[in-house]
Enzyme design. Structure first.
Site, PDB file in Angstrom:
ATOM      1  N   GLN A 246       0.827  -1.207   0.000  1.00 21.56           N
ATOM      2  CA  GLN A 246       0.000   0.000   0.000  1.00 21.56           C
ATOM      3  C   GLN A 246       0.858   1.253   0.000  1.00 21.56           C
ATOM      4  O   GLN A 246       2.075   1.193   0.214  1.00 21.56           O
ATOM      5  CB  GLN A 246      -0.941  -0.029   1.209  1.00 21.56           C
TER       6      GLN A 246
ATOM      7  N   HIS B 145      -8.739   2.577  19.618  1.00 21.16           N
ATOM      8  CA  HIS B 145      -8.049   1.410  20.187  1.00 21.16           C
ATOM      9  C   HIS B 145      -8.621   0.978  21.537  1.00 21.16           C
ATOM     10  O   HIS B 145      -8.740  -0.220  21.801  1.00 21.16           O
ATOM     11  CB  HIS B 145      -6.539   1.687  20.285  1.00 21.16           C
TER      12      HIS B 145
ATOM     13  N   ASP C 203      -0.045  -0.757  13.391  1.00 18.11           N
ATOM     14  CA  ASP C 203       0.495   0.387  14.139  1.00 18.11           C
ATOM     15  C   ASP C 203       0.744   0.052  15.606  1.00 18.11           C
ATOM     16  O   ASP C 203       1.379   0.823  16.324  1.00 18.11           O
ATOM     17  CB  ASP C 203      -0.447   1.592  14.012  1.00 18.11           C
TER      18      ASP C 203
ATOM     19  N   GLU D   2      -0.236  -9.397  10.851  1.00 16.48           N
ATOM     20  CA  GLU D   2      -0.275  -8.206   9.991  1.00 16.48           C
ATOM     21  C   GLU D   2       0.317  -8.566   8.627  1.00 16.48           C
ATOM     22  O   GLU D   2       1.319  -9.253   8.529  1.00 16.48           O
ATOM     23  CB  GLU D   2       0.518  -7.074  10.683  1.00 16.48           C
TER      24      GLU D   2
ATOM     25  N   ASP E 218      -8.574  -5.499  13.389  1.00 16.25           N
ATOM     26  CA  ASP E 218      -8.257  -4.066  13.277  1.00 16.25           C
ATOM     27  C   ASP E 218      -7.768  -3.826  11.849  1.00 16.25           C
ATOM     28  O   ASP E 218      -6.586  -3.666  11.602  1.00 16.25           O
ATOM     29  CB  ASP E 218      -7.194  -3.707  14.310  1.00 16.25           C
ATOM     30  N   SER E 219      -8.707  -3.794  10.933  1.00 14.15           N
ATOM     31  CA  SER E 219      -8.348  -3.782   9.513  1.00 14.15           C
ATOM     32  C   SER E 219      -8.519  -2.400   8.898  1.00 14.15           C
ATOM     33  O   SER E 219      -9.103  -1.504   9.497  1.00 14.15           O
ATOM     34  CB  SER E 219      -9.257  -4.754   8.761  1.00 14.15           C
TER      35      SER E 219
ATOM     36  N   ASP F  10     -10.298  -0.351   5.576  1.00  7.44           N
ATOM     37  CA  ASP F  10     -11.634  -0.473   4.992  1.00  7.44           C
ATOM     38  C   ASP F  10     -11.642  -1.610   3.974  1.00  7.44           C
ATOM     39  O   ASP F  10     -10.592  -1.998   3.458  1.00  7.44           O
ATOM     40  CB  ASP F  10     -12.013   0.854   4.325  1.00  7.44           C
TER      41      ASP F  10
END
Ligand code: AG3
Length: 282
Positions: free
Chosen positions: A32, A63, A87, A106, A156-157, A159
């Site tokens: 990305q 979070h 992150d 991740e 925790d993705s 969109d």
């Protein structure tokens, strides 16, 4: 770069802009387009593919809610998995609990490396914690094959665009369900409902047939814009969501965790949905 603005490209007809006082890092990672910049009001900002993921100023609203709600609802989660979350903000919150193992899966190693370097106020020392393990892999492949059981799984993705689409689909939810322990809980990022209605609708409709209890709950993150974000909720038993306020208060006091958004009242209230959201659940 002074006078420059970051214009988010998430929605077709609505856009938020953040002033860039300084670009700290920009890179095409192979997965990305990653940008870390400084904004005078929100502090450091992480954007992926033109979309704000987190900022130093308001990360707590996301979070704390994606982590502490399932953790305190469960009450004795010892093994936790985070899918995405590069992150480290969610990982840091998980590690405030008395857990034995926190695995973060991740896809993009660059997010972890650059967050460690530029966003230490968000991840703290989470990546050095001996209870934490970071696995660089596709979250869907991991949940299909890992063979481990978790008490809480946190998705925790980004969109549902590109690589993340599969994290919003039924086969992935089914694999997560199969990986959960007896009263295990799955929570997922399911978008800013006013703008991303379909996402909340799909999340709920896809989880409902799989879980004994499914629901959506709220948080409000200023830099996600346009109102409430909903988080998807699926649990293998009906108990956790129904945990009374007094019990959540007892667990919260015992854990002695300092928060800025989460508290037991906000926890219970987060499941009370405005009618325009409730209506999406049929
Ligand atoms: N992941 C969720 C970002 C969603 C932003 N998009 C939006 N406004 N709908 C954040 C990752 C933080 N760890």
């Amino acid at each position: 770069m002074s006078g420059a603005w970051f214009a988010e490209t998430l929605y077709r007809d609505y856009q938020q802009r953040l002033k860039i006082s300084k670009v700290l890092h920009r890179e095409k990672t192979g997965h990305q387009d990653l940008l870390i910049f400084e904004n005078p009001y929100f502090g450091r900002v992480l954007a992926l593919d033109g979309i704000v993921q987190t900022t130093e100023g308001d990360e707590f609203a996301y979070h704390e809610m994606i982590v502490h709600v399932p953790m305190f609802a469960h009450g004795k989660a010892r093994r936790v998995a985070i899918v995405g979350g590069g992150d480290g903000g969610a990982l840091e919150e998980v590690l405030k609990h008395d857990v034995e193992r926190a695995v973060m899966v991740e896809l993009d190693p660059a997010v972890v490396e650059l967050s460690r370097r530029y966003l230490p106020t968000i991840c703290g020392d989470a990546f050095d914690d001996p209870r934490a393990e970071v696995i660089f892999a596709d979250g869907t492949a991991f949940m299909k094959s890992c063979g481990e059981t978790f008490d809480v799984i946190i998705v925790d993705s980004t969109d549902p665009l590109g690589a993340s689409v599969a994290l919003f689909e039924r086969p992935f939810y089914a694999d997560c369900h199969a990986r959960l322990s007896e009263s295990g809980i799955l929570v997922t990022q399911s978008g800013v409902t006013f703008m991303q209605e379909q996402e909340a609708r799909d999340t709920y409709a896809r989880m409902k047939p799989l879980f004994a209890d499914s629901w959506l709950y709220l948080t409000q993150v200023p830099t996600y814009g346009a109102g409430f974000m909903t988080l998807g909720w699926g649990s293998r038993s009906a108990g956790p969501r129904a945990t009374p306020l007094e019990e959540i208060e007892r667990r919260f006091r015992a854990a002695d965790i300092e928060t800025r958004y989460y508290n037991p009242q906000a926890h219970v209230a987060a499941f009370g949905l405005p009618e325009y959201i409730r209506a999406l659940m049929g």
